[in-house]
Design a protein around this motif. Structure first.
Motif, PDB file in Angstrom:
ATOM      1  N   ASP A 252       0.854  -1.190   0.000  1.00 60.49           N
ATOM      2  CA  ASP A 252       0.000   0.000   0.000  1.00 60.49           C
ATOM      3  C   ASP A 252       0.889   1.239   0.000  1.00 60.49           C
ATOM      4  O   ASP A 252       1.345   1.696   1.048  1.00 60.49           O
ATOM      5  CB  ASP A 252      -0.914  -0.002   1.228  1.00 60.49           C
ATOM      6  CG  ASP A 252      -1.865   1.190   1.271  1.00 60.49           C
ATOM      7  OD1 ASP A 252      -1.821   2.024   0.328  1.00 60.49           O
ATOM      8  OD2 ASP A 252      -2.643   1.300   2.248  1.00 60.49           O
ATOM      9  N   ASP A 253       1.121   1.788  -1.189  1.00 62.47           N
ATOM     10  CA  ASP A 253       2.033   2.933  -1.285  1.00 62.47           C
ATOM     11  C   ASP A 253       1.401   4.243  -0.837  1.00 62.47           C
ATOM     12  O   ASP A 253       2.050   5.291  -0.859  1.00 62.47           O
ATOM     13  CB  ASP A 253       2.592   3.068  -2.701  1.00 62.47           C
ATOM     14  CG  ASP A 253       1.513   3.313  -3.750  1.00 62.47           C
ATOM     15  OD1 ASP A 253       0.335   3.513  -3.381  1.00 62.47           O
ATOM     16  OD2 ASP A 253       1.845   3.290  -4.955  1.00 62.47           O
ATOM     17  N   SER A 254       0.139   4.198  -0.389  1.00 54.66           N
ATOM     18  CA  SER A 254      -0.474   5.406   0.175  1.00 54.66           C
ATOM     19  C   SER A 254      -0.110   5.595   1.646  1.00 54.66           C
ATOM     20  O   SER A 254      -0.383   6.645   2.225  1.00 54.66           O
ATOM     21  CB  SER A 254      -1.999   5.338   0.040  1.00 54.66           C
ATOM     22  OG  SER A 254      -2.563   4.375   0.926  1.00 54.66           O
ATOM     23  N   LEU A 255       0.516   4.578   2.236  1.00 51.60           N
ATOM     24  CA  LEU A 255       0.941   4.710   3.625  1.00 51.60           C
ATOM     25  C   LEU A 255       2.004   5.798   3.745  1.00 51.60           C
ATOM     26  O   LEU A 255       2.884   5.904   2.884  1.00 51.60           O
ATOM     27  CB  LEU A 255       1.500   3.382   4.144  1.00 51.60           C
ATOM     28  CG  LEU A 255       0.499   2.246   4.341  1.00 51.60           C
ATOM     29  CD1 LEU A 255       1.227   0.934   4.626  1.00 51.60           C
ATOM     30  CD2 LEU A 255      -0.463   2.569   5.469  1.00 51.60           C
ATOM     31  N   PRO A 256       1.948   6.600   4.804  1.00 49.05           N
ATOM     32  CA  PRO A 256       2.916   7.698   4.939  1.00 49.05           C
ATOM     33  C   PRO A 256       4.289   7.183   5.350  1.00 49.05           C
ATOM     34  O   PRO A 256       4.439   6.085   5.880  1.00 49.05           O
ATOM     35  CB  PRO A 256       2.316   8.566   6.036  1.00 49.05           C
ATOM     36  CG  PRO A 256       1.521   7.612   6.876  1.00 49.05           C
ATOM     37  CD  PRO A 256       0.962   6.594   5.912  1.00 49.05           C
ATOM     38  N   MET A 257       5.310   7.994   5.094  1.00 50.86           N
ATOM     39  CA  MET A 257       6.671   7.677   5.524  1.00 50.86           C
ATOM     40  C   MET A 257       6.790   8.037   7.001  1.00 50.86           C
ATOM     41  O   MET A 257       7.136   9.161   7.366  1.00 50.86           O
ATOM     42  CB  MET A 257       7.692   8.454   4.688  1.00 50.86           C
ATOM     43  CG  MET A 257       7.729   8.029   3.225  1.00 50.86           C
ATOM     44  SD  MET A 257       8.249   6.303   3.016  1.00 50.86           S
ATOM     45  CE  MET A 257       9.912   6.363   3.657  1.00 50.86           C
ATOM     46  N   ALA A 258       6.507   7.075   7.848  1.00 49.74           N
ATOM     47  CA  ALA A 258       6.438   7.323   9.283  1.00 49.74           C
ATOM     48  C   ALA A 258       7.800   7.171   9.941  1.00 49.74           C
ATOM     49  O   ALA A 258       8.609   6.327   9.545  1.00 49.74           O
ATOM     50  CB  ALA A 258       5.444   6.368   9.929  1.00 49.74           C
ATOM     51  N   SER A 259       8.033   7.971  10.959  1.00 48.25           N
ATOM     52  CA  SER A 259       9.304   7.931  11.683  1.00 48.25           C
ATOM     53  C   SER A 259       9.325   6.878  12.783  1.00 48.25           C
ATOM     54  O   SER A 259      10.383   6.467  13.247  1.00 48.25           O
ATOM     55  CB  SER A 259       9.584   9.298  12.318  1.00 48.25           C
ATOM     56  OG  SER A 259       8.657   9.552  13.367  1.00 48.25           O
ATOM     57  N   GLY A 260       8.132   6.454  13.239  1.00 45.86           N
ATOM     58  CA  GLY A 260       8.064   5.523  14.352  1.00 45.86           C
ATOM     59  C   GLY A 260       8.037   6.205  15.708  1.00 45.86           C
ATOM     60  O   GLY A 260       7.855   5.549  16.733  1.00 45.86           O
ATOM     61  N   TYR A 261       8.228   7.513  15.727  1.00 47.80           N
ATOM     62  CA  TYR A 261       8.138   8.259  16.981  1.00 47.80           C
ATOM     63  C   TYR A 261       6.672   8.585  17.287  1.00 47.80           C
ATOM     64  O   TYR A 261       5.786   8.349  16.463  1.00 47.80           O
ATOM     65  CB  TYR A 261       8.957   9.550  16.894  1.00 47.80           C
ATOM     66  CG  TYR A 261      10.447   9.311  16.814  1.00 47.80           C
ATOM     67  CD1 TYR A 261      11.150   8.764  17.879  1.00 47.80           C
ATOM     68  CD2 TYR A 261      11.161   9.627  15.657  1.00 47.80           C
ATOM     69  CE1 TYR A 261      12.524   8.536  17.805  1.00 47.80           C
ATOM     70  CE2 TYR A 261      12.534   9.405  15.575  1.00 47.80           C
ATOM     71  CZ  TYR A 261      13.206   8.862  16.650  1.00 47.80           C
ATOM     72  OH  TYR A 261      14.548   8.631  16.570  1.00 47.80           O
ATOM     73  N   HIS A 262       6.418   9.170  18.445  1.00 45.10           N
ATOM     74  CA  HIS A 262       5.052   9.524  18.821  1.00 45.10           C
ATOM     75  C   HIS A 262       4.683  10.836  18.135  1.00 45.10           C
ATOM     76  O   HIS A 262       4.860  11.927  18.685  1.00 45.10           O
ATOM     77  CB  HIS A 262       4.925   9.657  20.339  1.00 45.10           C
ATOM     78  CG  HIS A 262       5.110   8.364  21.067  1.00 45.10           C
ATOM     79  ND1 HIS A 262       4.177   7.348  21.032  1.00 45.10           N
ATOM     80  CD2 HIS A 262       6.134   7.910  21.828  1.00 45.10           C
ATOM     81  CE1 HIS A 262       4.608   6.330  21.759  1.00 45.10           C
ATOM     82  NE2 HIS A 262       5.798   6.646  22.243  1.00 45.10           N
ATOM     83  N   ASP A 263       4.201  10.735  16.907  1.00 43.02           N
ATOM     84  CA  ASP A 263       3.801  11.921  16.155  1.00 43.02           C
ATOM     85  C   ASP A 263       2.571  11.585  15.318  1.00 43.02           C
ATOM     86  O   ASP A 263       2.221  10.404  15.158  1.00 43.02           O
ATOM     87  CB  ASP A 263       4.950  12.429  15.267  1.00 43.02           C
ATOM     88  CG  ASP A 263       5.458  11.379  14.297  1.00 43.02           C
ATOM     89  OD1 ASP A 263       4.643  10.710  13.639  1.00 43.02           O
ATOM     90  OD2 ASP A 263       6.687  11.224  14.169  1.00 43.02           O
ATOM     91  N   PRO A 264       1.875  12.587  14.758  1.00 41.89           N
ATOM     92  CA  PRO A 264       0.641  12.329  14.010  1.00 41.89           C
ATOM     93  C   PRO A 264       0.840  11.424  12.790  1.00 41.89           C
ATOM     94  O   PRO A 264      -0.043  10.626  12.462  1.00 41.89           O
ATOM     95  CB  PRO A 264       0.183  13.740  13.596  1.00 41.89           C
ATOM     96  CG  PRO A 264       0.775  14.643  14.622  1.00 41.89           C
ATOM     97  CD  PRO A 264       2.101  14.042  14.967  1.00 41.89           C
ATOM     98  N   VAL A 265       1.973  11.544  12.106  1.00 46.83           N
ATOM     99  CA  VAL A 265       2.207  10.727  10.909  1.00 46.83           C
ATOM    100  C   VAL A 265       2.323   9.253  11.298  1.00 46.83           C
ATOM    101  O   VAL A 265       1.762   8.370  10.630  1.00 46.83           O
ATOM    102  CB  VAL A 265       3.467  11.196  10.160  1.00 46.83           C
ATOM    103  CG1 VAL A 265       3.762  10.270   8.979  1.00 46.83           C
ATOM    104  CG2 VAL A 265       3.287  12.622   9.669  1.00 46.83           C
ATOM    105  N   THR A 266       3.041   8.976  12.362  1.00 50.05           N
ATOM    106  CA  THR A 266       3.173   7.589  12.817  1.00 50.05           C
ATOM    107  C   THR A 266       1.829   7.042  13.284  1.00 50.05           C
ATOM    108  O   THR A 266       1.485   5.882  12.990  1.00 50.05           O
ATOM    109  CB  THR A 266       4.199   7.505  13.949  1.00 50.05           C
ATOM    110  OG1 THR A 266       5.480   7.907  13.452  1.00 50.05           O
ATOM    111  CG2 THR A 266       4.295   6.090  14.494  1.00 50.05           C
ATOM    112  N   THR A 267       1.050   7.854  13.982  1.00 45.15           N
ATOM    113  CA  THR A 267      -0.283   7.427  14.410  1.00 45.15           C
ATOM    114  C   THR A 267      -1.135   7.061  13.202  1.00 45.15           C
ATOM    115  O   THR A 267      -1.855   6.047  13.211  1.00 45.15           O
ATOM    116  CB  THR A 267      -0.964   8.544  15.220  1.00 45.15           C
ATOM    117  OG1 THR A 267      -0.180   8.837  16.381  1.00 45.15           O
ATOM    118  CG2 THR A 267      -2.362   8.140  15.651  1.00 45.15           C
TER     119      THR A 267
END
Length: 294
Positions: A252-267
């Motif tokens: 699923d290439d629509s998934l964001p590039m998440a950092s894994g930290y506690h931030d909105p993108v990772t959530t």
């Protein structure tokens, strides 16, 4: 968790246990202030230069080979609990390559030369990798993530001591805001030791046959070697996190590039990938860390 070990001349002790001087400030210090997720070239440069300097790897052609050269644990141990159908989430190396320019690596090598002239000779660098599944298995035994971190630090200290012919003096970052560590020790648990001090800023212990180990608030900002270790550890963390993201974005290439930290993108990454992960049969324990009270 990452440890950098140095043999210090008398005049090098103050350098190793002090803030990086002006000559090093652009490339050495707290990783949070020098590198960002997705831009870990500086950490990679330190990892490559340190591996060369300590005899852990020369002319390594791939990030995966560099990680293996630095790892405290063998690959077989790290993968022992991986579900066979999903090993690539953490171990897929497709598309990876070094990103640090040769000029940057050369500058770091010169930094190491300057440190050696000032009495700080780096002799060892090691990384203890702890995956979510390992943390979750520890939580099932009633151990918090902070205790897992502490035990990794202890293992690194013991490994450093085994590699040299003298007791060590180890500076570690504070773990979990603890003031008292004796009751939480794992690999060092049960060993005779003296409490030198315990407080919010510093807690320090003496272990006969091992040396001194201190847990220091903001150590990565105030201790040159801890800052160096944090840069290498940040590079390893980002390498592994990019593998996780890449594994799921393959489907699923629509998934964001998440950092894994506690931030909105990772959530958003966690929520958006939930159905995909269930369909693929990926255990939650291999993806998301549970809290101790769950």
């Amino acid at each position: 968790m990452t440890a950098v070990t140095a043999k210090c001349a008398d005049d090098g002790v103050k350098v190793a246990f002090g803030r990086p001087g002006r000559a090093f400030s652009a490339r050495l210090g707290d990783s949070k202030g020098l590198v960002a997720y997705g831009d870990s070239a500086l950490g990679e440069a330190w990892a490559r230069a340190l591996a060369e300097r300590t005899g852990r790897g020369h002319d390594l052609a791939h990030p995966d080979a560099l990680f293996e050269a630095l790892s405290l644990d063998p690959r077989s141990s790290l993968r022992a609990h991986c579900p066979s159908a999903h090993e690539r989430q953490c171990w897929g190396r497709e598309g990876e390559a070094f990103i640090a320019e040769d000029e940057m690596v050369t500058k770091v090598r010169r930094d190491l030369d300057r440190l050696a002239k000032r009495g700080v000779a780096i002799v060892r660098v090691e990384v203890a990798l702890i995956c979510n599944d390992a943390i979750n298995r520890a939580i099932e035994k009633g151990l918090s993530r902070f205790v897992v971190d502490l035990h990794a630090m202890e293992r690194l200290v013991l490994s450093a001591r085994a590699s040299v012919d003298a007791d060590v003096v180890a500076a570690c970052g504070k773990v979990g805001g603890y003031n008292r560590y004796s009751e939480h020790f794992g690999p060092l648990g049960g060993r005779l030791h003296a409490i030198l001090c315990e407080g919010r800023a510093r807690s320090e212990y003496q272990f006969p046959g091992v040396g001194r180990i201190a847990f220091v608030r903001d150590a990565d900002e105030t201790h040159l070697l801890v800052g160096m270790a944090s840069l290498v550890g940040k590079w390893v963390r980002d390498l592994m996190m990019l593998r996780v993201v890449r594994y799921h974005r393959e489907v699923d290439d629509s998934l964001p590039m998440a950092s894994g930290y506690h931030d909105p993108v990772t959530t958003r990454f966690i929520a958006q990938s939930a159905l995909l992960r269930r369909k693929r049969g990926l255990p939650d324990s291999c993806f998301e860390r549970r809290a101790l009270n769950e």
